[in-house]
Design a protein around this motif. Structure first.
Motif, mmCIF file in Angstrom:
data_model
loop_
_atom_site.group_PDB
_atom_site.id
_atom_site.type_symbol
_atom_site.label_atom_id
_atom_site.label_comp_id
_atom_site.label_asym_id
_atom_site.label_seq_id
_atom_site.Cartn_x
_atom_site.Cartn_y
_atom_site.Cartn_z
ATOM 1 N N GLN A 440 72.136 50.802 31.192
ATOM 2 C CA GLN A 440 72.746 51.431 32.359
ATOM 3 C C GLN A 440 73.963 50.641 32.831
ATOM 4 O O GLN A 440 74.989 51.213 33.192
ATOM 5 C CB GLN A 440 71.723 51.529 33.495
ATOM 6 C CG GLN A 440 70.639 52.563 33.276
ATOM 7 C CD GLN A 440 69.571 52.499 34.346
ATOM 8 O OE1 GLN A 440 69.236 51.419 34.856
ATOM 9 N NE2 GLN A 440 69.008 53.638 34.695
ATOM 10 N N TYR A 441 73.823 49.328 32.799
ATOM 11 C CA TYR A 441 74.932 48.483 33.250
ATOM 12 C C TYR A 441 76.160 48.698 32.384
ATOM 13 O O TYR A 441 77.286 48.816 32.888
ATOM 14 C CB TYR A 441 74.524 47.008 33.228
ATOM 15 C CG TYR A 441 75.644 46.080 33.624
ATOM 16 C CD1 TYR A 441 75.967 45.889 34.967
ATOM 17 C CD2 TYR A 441 76.396 45.415 32.658
ATOM 18 C CE1 TYR A 441 77.012 45.050 35.333
ATOM 19 C CE2 TYR A 441 77.437 44.584 33.019
ATOM 20 C CZ TYR A 441 77.737 44.399 34.354
ATOM 21 O OH TYR A 441 78.784 43.580 34.719
ATOM 22 N N LEU A 442 75.973 48.758 31.068
ATOM 23 C CA LEU A 442 77.109 48.978 30.172
ATOM 24 C C LEU A 442 77.762 50.324 30.446
ATOM 25 O O LEU A 442 78.992 50.448 30.446
ATOM 26 C CB LEU A 442 76.644 48.899 28.716
ATOM 27 C CG LEU A 442 76.213 47.520 28.203
ATOM 28 C CD1 LEU A 442 75.780 47.630 26.738
ATOM 29 C CD2 LEU A 442 77.346 46.495 28.334
ATOM 30 N N SER A 443 76.941 51.342 30.674
ATOM 31 C CA SER A 443 77.474 52.671 30.956
ATOM 32 C C SER A 443 78.236 52.698 32.270
ATOM 33 O O SER A 443 79.329 53.270 32.365
ATOM 34 C CB SER A 443 76.329 53.683 30.987
ATOM 35 O OG SER A 443 76.796 54.961 31.340
ATOM 36 N N ILE A 444 77.674 52.064 33.289
ATOM 37 C CA ILE A 444 78.334 52.014 34.601
ATOM 38 C C ILE A 444 79.629 51.226 34.511
ATOM 39 O O ILE A 444 80.662 51.628 35.058
ATOM 40 C CB ILE A 444 77.386 51.394 35.651
ATOM 41 C CG1 ILE A 444 76.183 52.300 35.879
ATOM 42 C CG2 ILE A 444 78.123 51.151 36.970
ATOM 43 C CD1 ILE A 444 75.062 51.643 36.656
ATOM 44 N N TYR A 445 79.593 50.104 33.806
ATOM 45 C CA TYR A 445 80.783 49.278 33.672
ATOM 46 C C TYR A 445 81.900 50.053 32.980
ATOM 47 O O TYR A 445 83.064 49.992 33.380
ATOM 48 C CB TYR A 445 80.458 48.016 32.880
ATOM 49 C CG TYR A 445 81.653 47.104 32.657
ATOM 50 C CD1 TYR A 445 82.074 46.242 33.654
ATOM 51 C CD2 TYR A 445 82.353 47.148 31.461
ATOM 52 C CE1 TYR A 445 83.176 45.413 33.463
ATOM 53 C CE2 TYR A 445 83.454 46.335 31.251
ATOM 54 C CZ TYR A 445 83.863 45.463 32.255
ATOM 55 O OH TYR A 445 84.966 44.668 32.066
ATOM 56 N N ALA A 446 81.545 50.815 31.931
ATOM 57 C CA ALA A 446 82.545 51.603 31.215
ATOM 58 C C ALA A 446 83.155 52.658 32.130
ATOM 59 O O ALA A 446 84.366 52.893 32.118
ATOM 60 C CB ALA A 446 81.914 52.247 29.988
ATOM 61 N N GLU A 447 82.312 53.303 32.940
ATOM 62 C CA GLU A 447 82.798 54.325 33.861
ATOM 63 C C GLU A 447 83.726 53.715 34.907
ATOM 64 O O GLU A 447 84.777 54.274 35.231
ATOM 65 C CB GLU A 447 81.617 55.010 34.542
ATOM 66 C CG GLU A 447 81.982 56.214 35.368
ATOM 67 C CD GLU A 447 82.278 57.435 34.527
ATOM 68 O OE1 GLU A 447 82.921 58.363 35.051
ATOM 69 O OE2 GLU A 447 81.884 57.459 33.346
ATOM 70 N N LEU A 448 83.350 52.558 35.427
ATOM 71 C CA LEU A 448 84.179 51.891 36.422
ATOM 72 C C LEU A 448 85.498 51.429 35.821
ATOM 73 O O LEU A 448 86.541 51.461 36.475
ATOM 74 C CB LEU A 448 83.433 50.699 37.026
ATOM 75 C CG LEU A 448 82.246 51.046 37.934
ATOM 76 C CD1 LEU A 448 81.476 49.782 38.289
ATOM 77 C CD2 LEU A 448 82.718 51.757 39.186
ATOM 78 N N TYR A 449 85.458 50.997 34.567
ATOM 79 C CA TYR A 449 86.685 50.535 33.917
ATOM 80 C C TYR A 449 87.673 51.690 33.750
ATOM 81 O O TYR A 449 88.865 51.555 34.006
ATOM 82 C CB TYR A 449 86.365 49.927 32.560
ATOM 83 C CG TYR A 449 87.595 49.421 31.831
ATOM 84 C CD1 TYR A 449 88.153 48.182 32.156
ATOM 85 C CD2 TYR A 449 88.204 50.197 30.845
ATOM 86 C CE1 TYR A 449 89.286 47.722 31.510
ATOM 87 C CE2 TYR A 449 89.337 49.740 30.191
ATOM 88 C CZ TYR A 449 89.868 48.499 30.527
ATOM 89 O OH TYR A 449 90.996 48.056 29.894
ATOM 90 N N VAL A 450 87.138 52.851 33.345
ATOM 91 C CA VAL A 450 88.002 54.018 33.172
ATOM 92 C C VAL A 450 88.562 54.474 34.511
ATOM 93 O O VAL A 450 89.711 54.893 34.614
ATOM 94 C CB VAL A 450 87.214 55.161 32.500
ATOM 95 C CG1 VAL A 450 88.015 56.459 32.526
ATOM 96 C CG2 VAL A 450 86.868 54.788 31.079
ATOM 97 N N ARG A 451 87.750 54.359 35.554
ATOM 98 C CA ARG A 451 88.150 54.876 36.866
ATOM 99 C C ARG A 451 88.488 53.758 37.839
ATOM 100 O O ARG A 451 88.200 53.853 39.033
ATOM 101 C CB ARG A 451 87.041 55.742 37.443
ATOM 102 C CG ARG A 451 86.697 56.925 36.556
ATOM 103 C CD ARG A 451 85.647 57.794 37.195
ATOM 104 N NE ARG A 451 85.331 58.939 36.366
ATOM 105 C CZ ARG A 451 84.548 59.944 36.763
ATOM 106 N NH1 ARG A 451 84.026 59.939 37.963
ATOM 107 N NH2 ARG A 451 84.311 60.952 35.955
ATOM 108 N N LYS A 452 89.097 52.697 37.357
ATOM 109 C CA LYS A 452 89.484 51.617 38.253
ATOM 110 C C LYS A 452 90.496 52.136 39.264
ATOM 111 O O LYS A 452 91.249 53.051 39.002
ATOM 112 C CB LYS A 452 90.040 50.441 37.470
ATOM 113 C CG LYS A 452 91.163 50.764 36.512
ATOM 114 C CD LYS A 452 91.452 49.573 35.621
ATOM 115 C CE LYS A 452 92.457 49.945 34.538
ATOM 116 N NZ LYS A 452 92.674 48.834 33.603
#
Length: 967
Positions: A440-452
């Motif tokens: 979940q953390y990896l998925s959330i981190y990826a989403e946050l990175y795309v939507r910084k």
């Protein structure tokens, strides 16, 4: 796309540090600085060329955002900008000021003088001085010409370009830059934002002070928006690295403001505060497209009647049962129960969450993923209030209280907060409430990175969280890790009294239900899922946890009926919705659509014809029906126009229709279809999916008489109708049954057939279901785009596919062309076929700069191949030579061979018409509604446009055709 961060656009956000500098204004006892620092870095752009560059970037990115340029709305903003810009040494720039919907409180500039201010920034600014301070800082970047300097560097490093020419040359070079994003990605990495900031800050603050604004406003705004609470750190905290970057920046801002001589400080106008507040309210409440209509050559304008009804996605009674909400993709209808009928409609955006009534049934509240909150009066049928909630880091998940006064937010740091919608104040906060597992953390981190830099709601559904029906309690929980990076898992649940903002003690059994998934049945009653044993899920008293009934629950997608002991479960088995009778502990009703609500003894549901029906629950007795007033098109599956432009066929998911455009009325009202074709003789052929006893088939309708002739059964899931053609993909394996008629579709193929290799592509005449041709592709299967109006189809492979390699080797021209191309990664091989007989028309190679762009759509017309790509561009190629002939920014295009014209929707609601031979812009049309469909007439003299508000335009474009076409 709307949140996409485009690094090469040099968007200079206002969250930049400000350095100490001494400035003064052109006022009494306040002299201007001797000279602003000048950058020594190379800049190949003149100010006029920077205007061209800014125009290119704007055409590229503006479609991704809701840009407001309506003069009535931006006049106040423009006046602020003009007060600031007249004090800056910028002579040849063309200043333009826009409002824009982006997910954070921000502003940015583009080269040449385009200044964009987000509506969230306007909402967050408490005074005109604060807004002017942010705008002044952004304008300072124009003085520094930092965008021109950065683009100069990229042109040199990526393209080897050291000079630019006219407008066309600047646009061409910018497009080349886009086509090389992946070849030299290091050139597009964000540069040191500290570089050039001194010049920008000196110029910006000078403009702010010269215009009579408060130099301390920026520091106040920064302190509030970043929640630094006046803390600026010190040399001691700097020494040990404990000063937050935001605190250091605040410190520098205060130094800058303190350095301004007292003679430069002027009080604002007495009425400024009230005028600003009125304009801010106007900006927040605005819900238009963003521009005024600008059309000419209108031959006809027709409103579709009756309009195509959008699918209802949400139905809800008011708590007192007197009113109902019927929400579709584009708006919210408010209805009365007695007498049953519509009261008014609220137009809303596609990203609007489900609307609800307040606990007293007097108001309706709803919000969007951009945290735009609206409140409407039911009795007065008008908007009461609108707020833009500004949360600097955004939310992973949100929930709005029933009265619309509190917003629950799970932040990216996994803290849970309750926020006052009125003020943006955090009233309750729980640090580290949620702990994700590793994946979940990896998925959330990826989403946050795309939507910084995104301060919206990502809607990730990580928690189970709800407010009680009266909003008095807030409960949240989940089952998972108790701490991040720890293996121990368990049930986490918490209940807050929203009146006192105190924690409510709950038993372990209730915490388990909250963690498993729950809803409030009543203010003092909750139903939750027992994850350990779903048969022991329960209805319990709240907050005591006393079990009232045990029942089997397994779906977290459930809501409670507005009144009555019923649960609405979505989906259930073969139906989108099932109704569970809690007393009987059984599913008592299923429904073909997910939207339904119960107010015992009534229920409301959408009928097959698009009307809303009110029923008695016990016997499904129909009490009343009503037609909704929505005219805004939802998502279309099919949009087809007859060649003579006299018939129009449209279909959404559940229903469709065919209109006689000569009479301006519907000839047929139909259930939803998946493909369609209307000929000049007045016949409609539609691909209708299986429904009850009727098998999937292409049925033929006589539009004059309404007579229907069903077609043969369509087998398989890989068949699709495109106009007069029906295209299918079948397995070519040895045991696949082959026949000449349409029943030859591979019935023996199991559901898991691999259609990526060794396939047969077959084309049928959708009107007769007779096979036109079939071709076998033993290697990789191509992607296929069919252009029925042009009678052509495009087959597309990656150039590294074995099928493409074989084709290229066998063609000397293509093999030679490939030798001139650089990296093969991401490049495409295209083959164009005649849709009628399958004969090859031509082949083409598309170079993408190592995947710098991907194909979104392909169609061929005559010798032209038109491609839309993922960079919001329309690319034009000549099929005979394989050369790229031009580019235009946009994502939707149509072509006239008779007049050699290309029409592109550059931005939402804005059309540009180009000469295909020269790619010169011939004309422009601006609509007040987004565009759903475009088509040239066969002679190229008329342009058909269908807008989202179901208005049909015919425009005269006869004078725009090229000389070559006319000759």
């Amino acid at each position: 796309m709307k949140r996409q961060a485009i690094a090469y656009c040099h968007v200079a956000f206002f969250l930049c540090s400000i350095f100490p500098c001494r400035v003064a204004a052109q006022q009494q006892n306040c002299a201007p600085p001797v000279a602003l620092p000048v950058s020594t870095e190379s800049n190949i752009f003149t100010e006029k060329q920077e205007v061209y560059l800014g125009d290119a970037i704007a055409e590229h990115i503006q479609r991704n955002y809701h840009v407001i340029e309506d003069p009535d709305v931006i006049l106040y903003l423009t006046r602020i900008g003009e007060r600031l810009t007249k004090h800056l040494p910028l002579n040849r720039l063309q200043f333009q000021f826009f409002l824009v919907d982006i997910p954070d409180a921000n502003a940015f500039v583009l080269p040449g003088g385009r200044i964009y201010v987000s509506r969230k920034l306007v909402a967050a600014a408490q005074t005109e001085d604060e807004l002017a301070a942010v705008m002044g800082h952004e304008l300072g970047h124009l003085v520094a010409h930092q965008s021109g300097i950065d683009t100069t560097r990229m042109f040199r490093e990526v393209l080897g370009v050291t000079k630019v020419g006219d407008r066309r040359d600047v646009f061409d070079k910018y497009n080349q830059l886009l086509e090389n994003l992946r070849r030299k990605p290091e050139a597009f990495k964000p540069q040191d934002r500290e570089k050039g900031q001194l010049t920008a800050d000196q110029a910006g603050l000078f403009a702010v002070v010269s215009a009579g604004y408060d130099p301390a406003a920026m520091a106040r705004f920064w302190d509030r928006i970043n929640e630094t609470k006046g803390k600026t750190g010190s040399w001691f905290s700097d020494l040990f690295g404990t000063t937050r970057p935001e605190q250091k920046r605040l410190r520098e801002m205060i130094k800058v403001a303190d350095a301004v001589p007292s003679g430069c400080r002027q009080p604002g106008a007495a009425n400024q505060s009230e005028d600003f507040k009125q304009w801010r309210s106007q900006v927040i409440a605005y819900n238009g497209l963003g521009r005024k209509e600008a059309l000419h050559g209108v031959l006809s304008k027709l409103q579709l009647s009756p309009p195509l009804r959008s699918d209802i996605i949400h139905l809800r009674f008011s708590p007192d049962g007197r009113y109902l909400i019927a929400q579709d993709d584009s708006g919210i209808n408010v209805l009365a129960r007695e007498p049953f009928g519509p009261l008014f409609r609220i137009e809303a955006l596609y990203d609007t969450y489900y609307a609800n009534f307040t606990p007293d049934s007097q108001e309706i509240v709803f919000y969007t993923d951009n945290l735009h909150v609206e409140r409407w009066s039911v009795a007065e049928a008008k908007q009461l209030d609108v707020k833009e909630v500004v949360i600097r880091k955004g939310c992973l998940e949100t929930e709005l209280s029933p009265d619309g006064k509190l917003l629950a937010c799970l932040g990216p740091d996994f803290d849970l907060s309750l926020i006052k919608v009125e003020t943006g104040e955090v009233t309750w906060h729980k640090k580290d409430f949620y702990a994700p597992n590793y994946f979940q953390y990896l998925s959330i981190y990826a989403e946050l990175y795309v939507r910084k830099s995104d301060s919206s709601d990502l809607n990730l559904a990580l928690l189970n969280m709800r407010f009680s029906r009266d909003g008095h309690y807030f409960a949240a929980g989940y089952h998972g890790p108790l701490e991040f990076r720890r293996s121990m898992v368990g049930d986490v649940g918490e209940v807050i009294d929203t009146a006192t903002l105190t924690k409510v003690p709950i038993p372990v059994s209730l915490r388990k239900l909250i963690a498993g998934g729950f809803i409030f049945m009543e203010n003092d009653q909750l139903v939750g899922i027992n994850r350990e044993n779903v048969k022991k899920s329960a209805v319990v008293k709240f907050p005591s946890g006393e079990v009232l009934a045990e029942l089997e629950l397994w779906r977290q997608g459930m809501t409670a009926a507005t009144r009555g002991d019923y649960l609405l479960i979505r989906p259930i088995k073969d139906y989108p919705l099932g109704v569970m009778d809690i007393k009987r502990k059984t599913i008592s009703k299923v429904n073909e659509r997910a939207a339904l609500d119960i107010y015992d003894p009534y229920f409301v549901a959408e009928m097959r014809n698009g009307q809303v029906g009110l029923y008695r629950l016990e016997k499904n007795e129909l009490v009343g029906t009503t037609v909704l007033s929505n005219i805004t098109l939802g998502r279309l599956r099919v949009a087809e126009l007859s060649p003579d432009m006299k018939w129009l066929a449209l279909s959404g998911r559940s229903r469709g229709a065919v209109w006689n455009l000569t009479k301006g009325e519907a000839a047929l009202a139909l259930r939803g279809f998946q493909g369609g074709y209307v000929n000049d003789e007045g016949y409609f052929f539609g691909d209708f999916p299986k429904y009850e006893e009727a098998e999937r088939n292409v049925a033929k309708f006589n539009l004059a008489t309404g007579d229907i002739v069903p077609g043969p059964k369509i087998e398989g899931r890989t068949s699709h109708q495109f106009g007069q053609y029906l295209f299918t993909t079948k397995s070519a394996r040895a045991n696949a049954k082959q026949q000449e008629d349409f029943e030859a579709v591979d019935k023996s193929a199991p559901v898991n057939v691999d259609y990526r290799k060794n396939v047969i592509i077959e084309m049928f005449d959708a009107r007769t279901m007779k096979s036109l041709w079939a071709k076998t592709y033993p290697k990789e299967a191509p992607r296929v785009w069919v252009a029925p109006n042009n009678g052509m189809l495009a087959l597309v492979w990656d150039v590294q596919d074995e099928a493409a390699i074989t084709e290229i080797k066998s063609d000397a021209r293509l093999a030679q062309r490939q030798l001139t191309m650089k990296e093969k990664d991401g490049d495409y091989f295209l083959k164009i076929l005649n849709a009628q007989d399958g004969n090859e028309i031509g082949k083409l190679l598309i170079e993408t700069g190592k995947g710098s762009f991907r194909l979104s759509n392909v169609f061929a017309a005559g010798d032209w191949v038109i491609i839309t790509d993922t960079q919001n561009r329309v690319l034009v190629y000549a099929l005979k030579t394989g050369e790229q002939k031009g580019r235009a920014f946009g994502s939707y295009a149509t072509v006239s061979l008779a007049n050699n014209l290309l029409c592109v929707e550059n931005e939402t609601g804005k059309l540009a018409v180009y000469d295909l031979n020269t790619m010169e812009k011939r004309d422009e049309f601006v609509f007040s509604s987004p565009i759903s469909m475009l088509r040239f007439s066969q002679d190229g003299r008329r342009l058909f446009v269908l807008t989202v508000n179901q208005t049909v335009y015919l425009l005269d474009v006869s004078s725009l055709g090229s000389i070559a076409a006319k000759g």
